[in-house]
Design a protein around this motif. Structure first.
Motif, PDB file in Angstrom:
ATOM      1  N   PHE A  97       0.842  -1.190   0.000  1.00 53.31           N
ATOM      2  CA  PHE A  97       0.000   0.000   0.000  1.00 53.31           C
ATOM      3  C   PHE A  97       0.882   1.246   0.000  1.00 53.31           C
ATOM      4  N   LEU A  98       0.391   2.276  -0.643  1.00 53.84           N
ATOM      5  CA  LEU A  98       1.027   3.589  -0.590  1.00 53.84           C
ATOM      6  C   LEU A  98      -0.060   4.636  -0.392  1.00 53.84           C
ATOM      7  N   SER A  99       0.061   5.438   0.668  1.00 52.43           N
ATOM      8  CA  SER A  99      -0.862   6.556   0.868  1.00 52.43           C
ATOM      9  C   SER A  99      -0.304   7.772   0.147  1.00 52.43           C
ATOM     10  N   GLU A 100      -1.047   8.250  -0.809  1.00 49.84           N
ATOM     11  CA  GLU A 100      -0.569   9.354  -1.634  1.00 49.84           C
ATOM     12  C   GLU A 100      -0.518  10.666  -0.852  1.00 49.84           C
ATOM     13  N   GLN A 105       6.710  -9.220 -10.281  1.00 51.50           N
ATOM     14  CA  GLN A 105       5.946 -10.132 -11.116  1.00 51.50           C
ATOM     15  C   GLN A 105       4.568 -10.450 -10.566  1.00 51.50           C
ATOM     16  N   ARG A 106       4.462 -10.545  -9.250  1.00 53.58           N
ATOM     17  CA  ARG A 106       3.256 -11.092  -8.642  1.00 53.58           C
ATOM     18  C   ARG A 106       2.522 -10.145  -7.717  1.00 53.58           C
ATOM     19  N   ILE A 107       3.223  -9.359  -6.947  1.00 57.78           N
ATOM     20  CA  ILE A 107       2.617  -8.629  -5.843  1.00 57.78           C
ATOM     21  C   ILE A 107       1.591  -7.604  -6.332  1.00 57.78           C
ATOM     22  N   ASP A 108       0.467  -7.541  -5.640  1.00 54.07           N
ATOM     23  CA  ASP A 108      -0.527  -6.517  -5.918  1.00 54.07           C
ATOM     24  C   ASP A 108      -0.084  -5.196  -5.302  1.00 54.07           C
ATOM     25  N   VAL A 109      -0.563  -4.106  -5.863  1.00 50.81           N
ATOM     26  CA  VAL A 109      -0.252  -2.787  -5.326  1.00 50.81           C
ATOM     27  C   VAL A 109      -1.560  -2.048  -5.080  1.00 50.81           C
ATOM     28  N   ALA A 110      -1.574  -1.217  -4.046  1.00 54.07           N
ATOM     29  CA  ALA A 110      -2.816  -0.568  -3.637  1.00 54.07           C
ATOM     30  C   ALA A 110      -2.560   0.874  -3.237  1.00 54.07           C
ATOM     31  N   SER A 111      -3.440   1.744  -3.648  1.00 54.61           N
ATOM     32  CA  SER A 111      -3.389   3.114  -3.155  1.00 54.61           C
ATOM     33  C   SER A 111      -4.192   3.158  -1.875  1.00 54.61           C
ATOM     34  N   GLY A 112      -3.558   3.689  -0.844  1.00 55.83           N
ATOM     35  CA  GLY A 112      -4.295   3.684   0.417  1.00 55.83           C
ATOM     36  C   GLY A 112      -4.028   4.951   1.218  1.00 55.83           C
ATOM     37  N   ALA A 128      -1.106  -2.226 -18.412  1.00 55.10           N
ATOM     38  CA  ALA A 128       0.346  -2.362 -18.446  1.00 55.10           C
ATOM     39  C   ALA A 128       0.852  -3.530 -17.620  1.00 55.10           C
ATOM     40  N   PHE A 129       0.221  -3.787 -16.465  1.00 52.32           N
ATOM     41  CA  PHE A 129       0.783  -4.733 -15.506  1.00 52.32           C
ATOM     42  C   PHE A 129      -0.136  -5.889 -15.160  1.00 52.32           C
ATOM     43  N   GLY A 130      -1.303  -5.964 -15.760  1.00 55.12           N
ATOM     44  CA  GLY A 130      -2.256  -6.998 -15.410  1.00 55.12           C
ATOM     45  C   GLY A 130      -3.098  -6.573 -14.216  1.00 55.12           C
ATOM     46  N   PRO A 131      -4.057  -7.410 -13.830  1.00 56.59           N
ATOM     47  CA  PRO A 131      -4.996  -7.035 -12.760  1.00 56.59           C
ATOM     48  C   PRO A 131      -4.362  -7.116 -11.375  1.00 56.59           C
ATOM     49  N   ARG A 132      -3.539  -6.130 -11.066  1.00 58.29           N
ATOM     50  CA  ARG A 132      -2.786  -6.147  -9.805  1.00 58.29           C
ATOM     51  C   ARG A 132      -3.061  -4.921  -8.950  1.00 58.29           C
ATOM     52  N   LEU A 133      -3.967  -4.057  -9.382  1.00 58.48           N
ATOM     53  CA  LEU A 133      -4.209  -2.801  -8.679  1.00 58.48           C
ATOM     54  C   LEU A 133      -5.434  -2.891  -7.782  1.00 58.48           C
ATOM     55  N   VAL A 134      -5.312  -2.372  -6.574  1.00 63.13           N
ATOM     56  CA  VAL A 134      -6.470  -2.045  -5.731  1.00 63.13           C
ATOM     57  C   VAL A 134      -6.500  -0.525  -5.639  1.00 63.13           C
ATOM     58  N   LEU A 135      -7.588   0.068  -6.063  1.00 65.34           N
ATOM     59  CA  LEU A 135      -7.716   1.522  -6.044  1.00 65.34           C
ATOM     60  C   LEU A 135      -8.393   1.929  -4.749  1.00 65.34           C
ATOM     61  N   GLY A 136      -7.605   2.476  -3.827  1.00 71.66           N
ATOM     62  CA  GLY A 136      -8.140   2.937  -2.554  1.00 71.66           C
ATOM     63  C   GLY A 136      -8.473   4.416  -2.627  1.00 71.66           C
ATOM     64  N   LEU A 137      -9.696   4.768  -2.285  1.00 72.06           N
ATOM     65  CA  LEU A 137     -10.169   6.147  -2.361  1.00 72.06           C
ATOM     66  C   LEU A 137     -10.558   6.660  -0.983  1.00 72.06           C
ATOM     67  N   GLY A 138     -10.535   7.973  -0.842  1.00 69.46           N
ATOM     68  CA  GLY A 138     -10.994   8.606   0.388  1.00 69.46           C
ATOM     69  C   GLY A 138     -11.565   9.966   0.094  1.00 69.46           C
ATOM     70  N   ARG A 139     -12.259  10.530   1.077  1.00 69.74           N
ATOM     71  CA  ARG A 139     -12.928  11.801   0.878  1.00 69.74           C
ATOM     72  C   ARG A 139     -11.969  12.983   0.898  1.00 69.74           C
ATOM     73  N   GLY A 140     -10.864  12.865   1.626  1.00 71.24           N
ATOM     74  CA  GLY A 140      -9.904  13.959   1.650  1.00 71.24           C
ATOM     75  C   GLY A 140      -9.876  14.677   2.972  1.00 71.24           C
ATOM     76  N   ASN A 141      -8.852  15.495   3.129  1.00 68.95           N
ATOM     77  CA  ASN A 141      -8.677  16.314   4.319  1.00 68.95           C
ATOM     78  C   ASN A 141      -9.033  17.748   3.982  1.00 68.95           C
TER      79      ASN A 141
END
Length: 381
Positions: A59-62, A81-88, A110-123
């Motif tokens: 996970f990476l919090s933007e 090659q394998r690990i999923d990535v997520a915006s959090g 580009a990378f295949g189905p490896r993304l989890v799109l994490g969304l939030g309302r914001g600060n």
């Protein structure tokens, strides 16, 4: 094409890791501990190491500084090659829906189905300074709906809380496109839980929850799912937990106590954490009156100080709060702490603060303990 060539272990089903949690820097020459300072380039290397260790995803919090999610997550995906990535998480007001849909679609292509799109309302604080408005819950649901329409190749005409889009379309999305799961980063309060249950694929809960708090929020989310006729098991719930396995006292306090300062001193957010965890507001009031914050130019300490600079105020955070809400101590003690969050109903744990490499022994011990765990999810009476 990926550059990874060595074999990696099978992914752990229920253990993931954050990369470069908190603030980052361009250079870390003077950092005393590995977790004190991480650069964006180190964050990419951390993601590569996380795959080698066997974490399910990273996970990476933007942040709008040196942590733009598309760049760092894309770089990690390109070199693994394998690990999923997520915006959090990504704050929805930061991107036009067409921009967000296009970023996610490009990633999957580009990378295949490896993304989890994490969304939030914001600060509301930094958004207002950037000339943006915080999205309400209806707007968040609309945003999710627009994304899914775009991913289906539909032309969207919209006029509502998000603005006015007379005609937007995501071109060149084929029938074979796999839309990413979309998660909601939230504390899981009643309206947020209802919103999550109505449309999101998963929920990412923040650090500094106790297992009791996790249990309360999981129960609420499941109740809201049932109220909408949804199978609660279809909503994946991931709990972030600060981990400090076999780290010394100073680094542990920097990761746990000092990070907690940046949550507890935030008006509104700190009150919610205290209420959820059943804590006393007195230490929080003392924290907010600490002399270090007297002339602070920002509303919250996280925007003025790195956590390694907050050890003075952090001394006001009770140790028992951190023992209850974090995984600290020996590797075995950390595994036991994380198991309490799984027993409380979390489907997945994501380590936070310490680097994936610092959690390698913890991940190995987690893998071994899972053989005897048997998938227990019942919260002890």
């Amino acid at each position: 094409m990926t550059t990874a060539t060595t074999a990696t272990p099978d992914a752990l089903e229920d253990l993931s890791a954050y990369v470069i949690g908190g603030r980052v820097s361009l250079a870390c020459d003077e950092a005393g501990y590995e977790s004190d300072c991480r650069t964006p380039a180190q964050g990419i290397l951390d993601g590569i190491e996380a795959e080698r260790i066997g974490f399910r995803r990273v996970f990476l919090s933007e942040r709008w500084n040196l942590k733009e999610a598309g760049v760092i997550l894309g770089a990690i995906a390109a070199r693994t090659q394998r690990i999923d990535v997520a915006s959090g998480i990504i704050t929805t007001p930061a991107r036009h829906p067409l921009h967000m849909a296009g970023m996610a679609a490009t990633f999957q292509a580009a990378f295949g189905p490896r993304l989890v799109l994490g969304l939030g309302r914001g600060n509301s604080g930094w958004l207002h300074g950037a000339g943006l408005d915080m999205v309400g819950y209806r707007g968040l649901e609309d945003y999710l709906g627009v994304l899914r329409q775009l991913w289906r190749g539909e032309t969207v005409s919209y006029d509502g809380p998000l603005g006015k889009f007379p005609q937007i379309q995501l071109e060149d999305v084929s029938d074979g496109f796999v839309a990413p799961p979309v998660w909601f980063g939230t504390l899981g309060q009643p309206v947020a839980a209802r919103t999550a249950a109505r449309g999101f694929d998963g929920v990412l809960l923040p650090p500094v929850f106790t297992p009791d708090a996790t249990h309360t929020i999981v129960a609420r989310l499941h109740e809201e799912c049932r109220a909408t006729g949804r199978d609660p098991a279809s909503l994946r719930i991931c709990q972030s937990v600060i981990t400090a396995p076999d780290l010394d006292d100073i680094e542990t306090r920097t990761l746990a106590h000092a990070r907690a300062v940046t949550y507890l001193d935030a008006p509104g957010y700190g009150e919610m954490l205290v209420e959820l965890n059943g804590w006393d507001m007195a230490p929080v009031r003392a924290l907010r009156e600490h002399q270090q914050f007297a002339s602070m130019p920002t509303a919250v300490s996280d925007l003025s100080f790195h956590r390694r600079e907050l050890l003075g105020p952090a001394a006001l955070i009770p140790d028992d709060w951190m023992l209850a809400s974090c995984a600290i101590g020996t590797v075995a003690e950390c595994v036991a702490a994380l198991r309490r969050f799984r027993a409380a109903g979390a489907d997945e744990i994501v380590t936070y603060g310490s680097t994936p490499g610092q959690n390698a022994a913890l991940a190995a011990a987690w893998r071994e303990s899972s053989k005897d765990y048997g998938g227990q999810t019942k919260w002890p009476e």
